[in-house]
Design a protein around this motif. Structure first.
Motif, PDB file in Angstrom:
ATOM      1  N   MET A  32       0.833  -1.207   0.000  1.00  0.00           N
ATOM      2  CA  MET A  32       0.000   0.000   0.000  1.00  0.00           C
ATOM      3  C   MET A  32       0.866   1.255   0.000  1.00  0.00           C
ATOM      4  SD  MET A  32      -3.312  -1.289   2.267  1.00  0.00           S
ATOM      5  CE  MET A  32      -2.846  -0.429   3.673  1.00  0.00           C
ATOM      6  N   VAL A  33       1.959   1.253   0.749  1.00  0.00           N
ATOM      7  CA  VAL A  33       2.864   2.412   0.767  1.00  0.00           C
ATOM      8  C   VAL A  33       3.530   2.574  -0.599  1.00  0.00           C
ATOM      9  CG1 VAL A  33       5.008   3.335   1.763  1.00  0.00           C
ATOM     10  CG2 VAL A  33       3.233   2.396   3.254  1.00  0.00           C
ATOM     11  N   LEU A  34       4.011   1.476  -1.191  1.00  0.00           N
ATOM     12  CA  LEU A  34       4.613   1.556  -2.521  1.00  0.00           C
ATOM     13  C   LEU A  34       3.621   2.124  -3.532  1.00  0.00           C
ATOM     14  CD1 LEU A  34       6.481  -1.871  -2.566  1.00  0.00           C
ATOM     15  CD2 LEU A  34       7.573   0.368  -2.884  1.00  0.00           C
ATOM     16  N   GLU A  35       2.381   1.661  -3.453  1.00  0.00           N
ATOM     17  CA  GLU A  35       1.339   2.141  -4.359  1.00  0.00           C
ATOM     18  C   GLU A  35       1.069   3.637  -4.131  1.00  0.00           C
ATOM     19  OE1 GLU A  35      -1.528   1.623  -7.399  1.00  0.00           O
ATOM     20  OE2 GLU A  35      -0.073   0.172  -6.663  1.00  0.00           O
ATOM     21  N   GLU A  36       0.956   4.041  -2.886  1.00  0.00           N
ATOM     22  CA  GLU A  36       0.680   5.440  -2.566  1.00  0.00           C
ATOM     23  C   GLU A  36       1.815   6.351  -3.046  1.00  0.00           C
ATOM     24  OE1 GLU A  36      -1.433   8.676  -1.250  1.00  0.00           O
ATOM     25  OE2 GLU A  36      -2.131   6.604  -1.365  1.00  0.00           O
ATOM     26  N   LEU A  37       3.044   5.853  -2.970  1.00  0.00           N
ATOM     27  CA  LEU A  37       4.198   6.629  -3.412  1.00  0.00           C
ATOM     28  C   LEU A  37       4.367   6.597  -4.933  1.00  0.00           C
ATOM     29  CD1 LEU A  37       6.755   5.537  -0.675  1.00  0.00           C
ATOM     30  CD2 LEU A  37       5.685   7.795  -0.913  1.00  0.00           C
ATOM     31  N   GLY A  38       3.642   5.706  -5.589  1.00  0.00           N
ATOM     32  CA  GLY A  38       3.797   5.557  -7.038  1.00  0.00           C
ATOM     33  C   GLY A  38       5.118   4.912  -7.406  1.00  0.00           C
ATOM     34  N   ALA A  39       5.659   4.117  -6.498  1.00  0.00           N
ATOM     35  CA  ALA A  39       6.967   3.493  -6.699  1.00  0.00           C
ATOM     36  C   ALA A  39       6.839   2.220  -7.538  1.00  0.00           C
ATOM     37  CB  ALA A  39       7.595   3.156  -5.346  1.00  0.00           C
ATOM     38  N   GLU A  40       7.619   2.142  -8.598  1.00  0.00           N
ATOM     39  CA  GLU A  40       7.621   0.944  -9.422  1.00  0.00           C
ATOM     40  C   GLU A  40       8.299  -0.183  -8.660  1.00  0.00           C
ATOM     41  OE1 GLU A  40       9.380   1.719 -13.187  1.00  0.00           O
ATOM     42  OE2 GLU A  40       7.950   3.287 -13.678  1.00  0.00           O
ATOM     43  N   HIS A  41       7.668  -1.342  -8.701  1.00  0.00           N
ATOM     44  CA  HIS A  41       8.229  -2.489  -7.992  1.00  0.00           C
ATOM     45  C   HIS A  41       7.707  -3.778  -8.608  1.00  0.00           C
ATOM     46  CE1 HIS A  41       4.315  -1.832  -6.148  1.00  0.00           C
ATOM     47  NE2 HIS A  41       4.343  -3.090  -5.746  1.00  0.00           N
ATOM     48  N   ASP A  42       8.427  -4.838  -8.349  1.00  0.00           N
ATOM     49  CA  ASP A  42       7.991  -6.175  -8.738  1.00  0.00           C
ATOM     50  C   ASP A  42       7.568  -6.897  -7.472  1.00  0.00           C
ATOM     51  OD1 ASP A  42       8.715  -5.920 -11.512  1.00  0.00           O
ATOM     52  OD2 ASP A  42      10.806  -6.111 -10.881  1.00  0.00           O
ATOM     53  N   PHE A  43       6.492  -7.646  -7.576  1.00  0.00           N
ATOM     54  CA  PHE A  43       6.027  -8.447  -6.443  1.00  0.00           C
ATOM     55  C   PHE A  43       6.398  -9.900  -6.707  1.00  0.00           C
ATOM     56  CE2 PHE A  43       3.758  -9.304  -2.683  1.00  0.00           C
ATOM     57  CZ  PHE A  43       3.091 -10.506  -2.860  1.00  0.00           C
ATOM     58  N   ILE A  85      11.059  -1.398   6.364  1.00  0.00           N
ATOM     59  CA  ILE A  85      10.839  -1.181   4.930  1.00  0.00           C
ATOM     60  C   ILE A  85      10.055   0.108   4.708  1.00  0.00           C
ATOM     61  CG2 ILE A  85       9.698  -2.078   2.865  1.00  0.00           C
ATOM     62  CD1 ILE A  85      10.251  -4.928   4.020  1.00  0.00           C
ATOM     63  N   VAL A  86       8.968   0.279   5.453  1.00  0.00           N
ATOM     64  CA  VAL A  86       8.144   1.488   5.295  1.00  0.00           C
ATOM     65  C   VAL A  86       8.964   2.731   5.630  1.00  0.00           C
ATOM     66  CG1 VAL A  86       6.145   2.741   6.218  1.00  0.00           C
ATOM     67  CG2 VAL A  86       5.944   0.314   5.631  1.00  0.00           C
ATOM     68  N   LEU A  87       9.737   2.688   6.697  1.00  0.00           N
ATOM     69  CA  LEU A  87      10.560   3.833   7.084  1.00  0.00           C
ATOM     70  C   LEU A  87      11.552   4.192   5.974  1.00  0.00           C
ATOM     71  CD1 LEU A  87      11.273   5.895   9.252  1.00  0.00           C
ATOM     72  CD2 LEU A  87      12.843   4.200  10.225  1.00  0.00           C
ATOM     73  N   MET A  88      12.192   3.201   5.386  1.00  0.00           N
ATOM     74  CA  MET A  88      13.131   3.461   4.313  1.00  0.00           C
ATOM     75  C   MET A  88      12.422   4.127   3.123  1.00  0.00           C
ATOM     76  SD  MET A  88      15.909   0.938   2.593  1.00  0.00           S
ATOM     77  CE  MET A  88      14.855   0.146   1.389  1.00  0.00           C
ATOM     78  N   LEU A  89      11.239   3.629   2.782  1.00  0.00           N
ATOM     79  CA  LEU A  89      10.499   4.187   1.642  1.00  0.00           C
ATOM     80  C   LEU A  89      10.056   5.629   1.892  1.00  0.00           C
ATOM     81  CD1 LEU A  89       8.326   1.078   0.731  1.00  0.00           C
ATOM     82  CD2 LEU A  89      10.122   2.103  -0.688  1.00  0.00           C
ATOM     83  N   VAL A  90       9.462   5.895   3.050  1.00  0.00           N
ATOM     84  CA  VAL A  90       8.952   7.253   3.300  1.00  0.00           C
ATOM     85  C   VAL A  90      10.092   8.248   3.481  1.00  0.00           C
ATOM     86  CG1 VAL A  90       6.738   6.439   4.195  1.00  0.00           C
ATOM     87  CG2 VAL A  90       8.590   6.954   5.799  1.00  0.00           C
ATOM     88  N   ASP A  91      11.206   7.809   4.055  1.00  0.00           N
ATOM     89  CA  ASP A  91      12.355   8.712   4.185  1.00  0.00           C
ATOM     90  C   ASP A  91      12.964   9.008   2.825  1.00  0.00           C
ATOM     91  OD1 ASP A  91      12.081   9.039   6.897  1.00  0.00           O
ATOM     92  OD2 ASP A  91      13.807   7.790   7.441  1.00  0.00           O
TER      93      ASP A  91
END
Length: 145
Positions: A32-43, A85-91
């Motif tokens: 959900m955080v990756l999606e909200e940030l619009g970050a491209e990722h592979d699952f 993981i979330v902390l790394m992404l939001v920072d």
């Protein structure tokens, strides 16, 4: 707006990362955080029924054999634990959280590290009633009838 909460003037680009997880697990918060940030990722689906998270290959990503794990280009090791993981992404994005110098940072960290352990059982229960589609189709939810 709360003082210290950043709103991005320009989109910060996240290197394409790989999230290892299962639909009914704590990785839902990370997705959900990756999606909200619009970050491209592979699952990368981890088959918990087959105990894939206990395999030697997976334990090279996370020696504890726990889900989720994020492989982030440029890091010396995969990152695990939902809060980390979330902390790394939001920072990295400087969005969705108070900046490090903000007085609200402590409150944010308290709830960040408390929430996954409290929310995961609820998310697991609800995931049995929600269909979660792969990231290629966006993180879309639809209620099962």
């Amino acid at each position: 707006m709360i003082d210290g909460w950043e709103t991005a003037q320009e989109q910060v680009r996240t290197p394409r990362c790989r999230l290892h997880g299962a639909p009914d697990n704590a990785n839902l918060v990370v997705r959900m955080v990756l999606e909200e940030l619009g970050a491209e990722h592979d699952f990368v689906h981890v088959d918990r029924v087959a105990s894939e998270q206990k395999s030697e290959t997976y334990r090279q990503l996370n020696p504890q054999g726990l889900i989720p794990v994020l492989e982030w280009p440029g890091q010396d090791a995969p990152v695990f634990e939902t809060g980390a993981i979330v902390l790394m992404l939001v920072d990295h994005h400087r969005r969705l959280a108070p900046v490090q110098e903000a007085p609200e940072r402590g409150r944010f960290l308290k709830w960040l590290f408390s929430c996954p352990t409290r929310c995961t059982p609820t998310c697991a229960y609800h995931s049995s009633r929600i269909a979660i589609f792969p990231p290629k189709t966006s993180l879309a939810f639809s209620l099962r009838r």
